[in-house]
Design a protein around this motif. Structure first.
Motif, PDB file in Angstrom:
ATOM      1  N   VAL A  61      33.933  58.976  52.267  1.00  0.00           N
ATOM      2  CA  VAL A  61      34.226  58.324  51.085  1.00  0.00           C
ATOM      3  C   VAL A  61      34.591  56.863  50.871  1.00  0.00           C
ATOM      4  CG1 VAL A  61      35.615  58.766  48.870  1.00  0.00           C
ATOM      5  CG2 VAL A  61      34.392  60.607  50.080  1.00  0.00           C
ATOM      6  N   LYS A  62      35.832  56.913  51.997  1.00  0.00           N
ATOM      7  CA  LYS A  62      36.376  55.508  51.989  1.00  0.00           C
ATOM      8  C   LYS A  62      35.241  54.477  52.391  1.00  0.00           C
ATOM      9  CE  LYS A  62      39.966  52.995  54.655  1.00  0.00           C
ATOM     10  NZ  LYS A  62      41.013  53.315  55.740  1.00  0.00           N
ATOM     11  N   VAL A  63      34.577  54.569  53.420  1.00  0.00           N
ATOM     12  CA  VAL A  63      33.348  53.687  53.867  1.00  0.00           C
ATOM     13  C   VAL A  63      32.765  53.235  52.554  1.00  0.00           C
ATOM     14  CG1 VAL A  63      31.268  53.257  55.018  1.00  0.00           C
ATOM     15  CG2 VAL A  63      33.210  54.173  56.234  1.00  0.00           C
ATOM     16  N   GLU A  64      32.124  54.565  51.620  1.00  0.00           N
ATOM     17  CA  GLU A  64      31.265  54.314  50.592  1.00  0.00           C
ATOM     18  C   GLU A  64      31.794  53.499  49.676  1.00  0.00           C
ATOM     19  OE1 GLU A  64      27.837  56.597  47.840  1.00  0.00           O
ATOM     20  OE2 GLU A  64      28.211  57.120  50.034  1.00  0.00           O
TER      21      GLU A  64
ATOM     22  N   SER B 195      26.187  56.265  44.065  1.00  0.00           N
ATOM     23  CA  SER B 195      26.522  55.818  42.387  1.00  0.00           C
ATOM     24  C   SER B 195      25.882  54.781  41.910  1.00  0.00           C
ATOM     25  CB  SER B 195      27.788  55.988  42.549  1.00  0.00           C
ATOM     26  OG  SER B 195      28.532  54.586  43.136  1.00  0.00           O
ATOM     27  N   LEU B 196      25.173  53.687  42.910  1.00  0.00           N
ATOM     28  CA  LEU B 196      24.625  52.525  42.296  1.00  0.00           C
ATOM     29  C   LEU B 196      23.055  52.434  42.809  1.00  0.00           C
ATOM     30  CD1 LEU B 196      27.426  50.085  43.536  1.00  0.00           C
ATOM     31  CD2 LEU B 196      27.095  50.821  41.267  1.00  0.00           C
ATOM     32  N   ARG B 197      22.688  53.420  43.384  1.00  0.00           N
ATOM     33  CA  ARG B 197      21.296  53.414  43.921  1.00  0.00           C
ATOM     34  C   ARG B 197      20.393  53.195  42.672  1.00  0.00           C
ATOM     35  NH1 ARG B 197      21.623  57.271  47.955  1.00  0.00           N
ATOM     36  NH2 ARG B 197      20.956  55.746  49.527  1.00  0.00           N
ATOM     37  N   GLY B 198      20.368  53.776  41.722  1.00  0.00           N
ATOM     38  CA  GLY B 198      19.568  53.644  40.342  1.00  0.00           C
ATOM     39  C   GLY B 198      19.620  52.180  40.072  1.00  0.00           C
ATOM     40  N   GLN B 199      20.685  51.467  39.995  1.00  0.00           N
ATOM     41  CA  GLN B 199      20.820  50.075  39.655  1.00  0.00           C
ATOM     42  C   GLN B 199      20.052  49.191  40.653  1.00  0.00           C
ATOM     43  OE1 GLN B 199      24.548  48.421  38.149  1.00  0.00           O
ATOM     44  NE2 GLN B 199      25.526  50.614  38.123  1.00  0.00           N
ATOM     45  N   ALA B 200      20.288  49.658  42.025  1.00  0.00           N
ATOM     46  CA  ALA B 200      19.585  48.951  43.093  1.00  0.00           C
ATOM     47  C   ALA B 200      18.109  49.209  43.046  1.00  0.00           C
ATOM     48  CB  ALA B 200      20.104  49.243  44.483  1.00  0.00           C
ATOM     49  N   TRP B 201      17.645  50.221  42.877  1.00  0.00           N
ATOM     50  CA  TRP B 201      16.207  50.633  42.766  1.00  0.00           C
ATOM     51  C   TRP B 201      15.802  49.694  41.820  1.00  0.00           C
ATOM     52  CZ3 TRP B 201      15.289  56.320  44.039  1.00  0.00           C
ATOM     53  CH2 TRP B 201      15.480  56.535  45.702  1.00  0.00           C
ATOM     54  N   SER B 202      16.237  49.601  40.434  1.00  0.00           N
ATOM     55  CA  SER B 202      15.687  49.109  39.280  1.00  0.00           C
ATOM     56  C   SER B 202      15.712  47.676  39.392  1.00  0.00           C
ATOM     57  CB  SER B 202      16.763  49.265  38.332  1.00  0.00           C
ATOM     58  OG  SER B 202      16.314  48.447  36.953  1.00  0.00           O
ATOM     59  N   ARG B 203      16.402  46.990  40.389  1.00  0.00           N
ATOM     60  CA  ARG B 203      16.367  45.460  40.497  1.00  0.00           C
ATOM     61  C   ARG B 203      15.231  45.211  41.594  1.00  0.00           C
ATOM     62  NH1 ARG B 203      20.826  46.059  38.064  1.00  0.00           N
ATOM     63  NH2 ARG B 203      22.484  44.409  37.650  1.00  0.00           N
ATOM     64  N   MET B 204      15.266  46.239  42.516  1.00  0.00           N
ATOM     65  CA  MET B 204      14.244  45.912  43.642  1.00  0.00           C
ATOM     66  C   MET B 204      12.746  45.948  42.915  1.00  0.00           C
ATOM     67  SD  MET B 204      15.642  48.223  46.960  1.00  0.00           S
ATOM     68  CE  MET B 204      17.161  48.016  47.828  1.00  0.00           C
ATOM     69  N   LEU B 205      12.639  46.744  41.832  1.00  0.00           N
ATOM     70  CA  LEU B 205      11.510  47.070  41.426  1.00  0.00           C
ATOM     71  C   LEU B 205      11.188  46.286  40.242  1.00  0.00           C
ATOM     72  CD1 LEU B 205      11.129  50.988  41.642  1.00  0.00           C
ATOM     73  CD2 LEU B 205       9.810  49.422  42.932  1.00  0.00           C
ATOM     74  N   ASN B 206      12.152  45.404  39.623  1.00  0.00           N
ATOM     75  CA  ASN B 206      12.154  44.491  38.447  1.00  0.00           C
ATOM     76  C   ASN B 206      11.725  45.028  37.252  1.00  0.00           C
ATOM     77  OD1 ASN B 206      12.206  41.798  37.667  1.00  0.00           O
ATOM     78  ND2 ASN B 206       9.956  41.335  37.906  1.00  0.00           N
TER      79      ASN B 206
END
Length: 474
Positions: free
Chosen positions: A73-76, A110-121
């Motif tokens: 949790v701390k690392v994340e 928690s940020l995976r959706g935002q990152a995937w959205s950016r990667m796929l434009n």
């Protein structure tokens, strides 16, 4: 029953299925008890939303380990801070080594959706295609010939996940809509089993329309080119399996020889590896990290991860016979990977570099027949046969699949024969010094040698697997 009556019956069937999804779980919903498994108080929910029954004999310790300890949790949380900053400066981060390095370390869930959205434009695509998804969804409700099969697959996709647990709930509705809309948007593919789990994964992190455009990008963008996996004959699957064999021959020749000798063809164990980027073949937590780098770097990750899996577990695999090899690759690894996730991802990066140096990281550009040849999103009224046979596959698809099976069966037989010539006995040395051999009973086929019986059994086993290529995704 005349043609008009057949078309009318098919339309009524489609309308009845669509109506259930539109109605959802509102009062009056008709849901069979077996369709809606109950959630018992002793079930455990992991951090990714999967439901586990610790009393089940097939209960997976690996999945329950997918809960974050204090250290994790701390690392994340530290990574969350860095990723929030990166997401705000995304345009300056694209293509940098820093982004690549951090993706390999894992995107915070928690940020995976935002990152995937950016990667796929996705935001730009939605802006350019305003209203198109809604148009395709409504056309699917009225015309899609794949509605029946989509309905069947929605009912068995990730039913052990809290989002898809309840029949006709919000996420099942979204999954049904995304797959139906895509069946109209890309008429060359329509719907192919295997797409349902990909769409469901996307829906775990994206909203309905974003998941649709994400699926579209995976299929048609040159970075991923999944179109060739899903069209009749699965040409990209066959091409990737052949490329995988080249990698095995160069880097893992002993293991390849062992697999060939045991009749374990590439076509048996790489279906979900390549079709679905390892969904249901490795622990979900690790799958997400593989998907992170897949979305960033593209299709090269498929071949590199396939090589990585076999390289990490080569000693274990060489000690196993045919049935145990398949059990290990198709079942065991998903339950108990036996290698730390960070180690697996670090090794994946090394495998990618190793293949790159040997110019084997890329299976090559797709030939023209693997690429879309028709414009997307152009509605064409279904033929009479499609109207009548809602959800049944075309003869074109069936004949192409048959040709693909025959091609790969021939390859399997050739590889097995070559392995037999080099090692004429079926005996396999075990780590304890003992010798094991498959125990098929020769008396079952009088006058037939054990080796011939074994070879026939393996060929039948493989053909059956490939005939059910689509059903294997459920």
């Amino acid at each position: 029953m005349n043609e008009e009556e057949l078309v009318q019956r098919a339309a009524e069937e489609r309308a009845a299925i669509v109506a259930k999804y539109k109605h959802g779980r509102k009062p009056g919903a008709q849901i069979n008890p077996w369709e809606d498994p109950s959630l018992q108080i002793y079930h455990i929910l992991d951090r990714y939303g999967f439901i586990h029954d610790p009393n089940n004999k097939h209960f997976s310790d690996e999945k329950i380990a997918e809960s974050a300890g204090p250290g994790e949790v701390k690392v994340e949380m530290e990574r969350v801070k860095k990723w929030v900053k990166m997401l705000r400066q995304w345009d300056t981060m694209v293509g940098t080594e820093k982004l690549r390095r951090r993706v390999f370390k894992g995107i915070p869930n928690s940020l995976r959706g935002q990152a995937w959205s950016r990667m796929l434009n996705l935001s730009n695509i939605r802006e350019q295609q305003q209203g198109k998804y809604q148009e395709m969804r409504e056309l699917a409700w009225k015309w899609s010939p794949d509605i029946r099969q989509i309905d069947l697959d929605v009912n068995r996709t990730y039913r052990d996940h809290i989002m898809f647990r309840e029949r006709y709930n919000l996420k099942q509705q979204e999954l049904f809509n995304v797959l139906g809309a895509y069946s109209m948007y890309n008429l060359e593919i329509g719907y192919c089993q295997g797409m349902s789990q990909i769409a469901a994964l996307l829906l775990m992190y994206l909203d309905e329309e974003d998941a649709f455009w994400a699926l579209s990008e995976l299929v048609s963008d040159k970075k991923y080119n999944m179109h060739g996996f899903f069209i009749p004959g699965f040409p990209k699957l066959l091409r990737y399996q052949e490329h995988h064999d080249k990698i095995m021959q160069k880097f893992l020749p002993k293991l390849k020889k062992h697999l060939d000798k045991n009749g374990v063809d590439t076509g048996i164990y790489t279906l979900k590896w390549f079709f679905q980027c390892f969904l249901d073949r490795i622990p979900f937590k690790l799958t997400l990290r593989v998907w992170d780098v897949y979305l960033l770097l593209g299709e090269r990750i498929l071949t590199a991860m396939a090589y990585n899996l076999l390289k990490l577990h080569r000693r274990k695999l060489i000690s196993l016979g045919m049935d145990d090899i398949l059990q290990f690759l198709q079942v065991h690894l998903e339950k108990k990977f036996e290698v730390d996730d960070d180690v697996a991802m670090e090794n994946l990066a090394r495998c990618l570099e190793e293949l790159k140096k040997s110019k084997l990281d890329y299976a090559g550009p797709p030939p023209p027949h693997e690429l879309p040849s028709r414009a997307f999103g152009m509605f064409k009224e279904p033929t009479f046969e499609q109207k009548v046979n809602v959800g049944r596959r075309s003869m074109e698809f069936s004949s192409a699949e048959k040709a693909a099976r025959e091609s790969v069966v021939l390859r399997r037989e050739t590889a097995a024969a070559a392995a037999m010539v080099e090692s004429p006995t079926q005996e396999l040395a075990q780590p304890n010094g003992h010798v094991s051999r498959h125990s098929h009973d020769e008396s079952a086929l009088p006058g037939t040698s054990t080796r011939v019986v074994e070879t026939k059994i393996r060929i039948v086993y493989w053909v059956k697997s490939y005939e059910n290529v689509n059903n294997s995704f459920s």
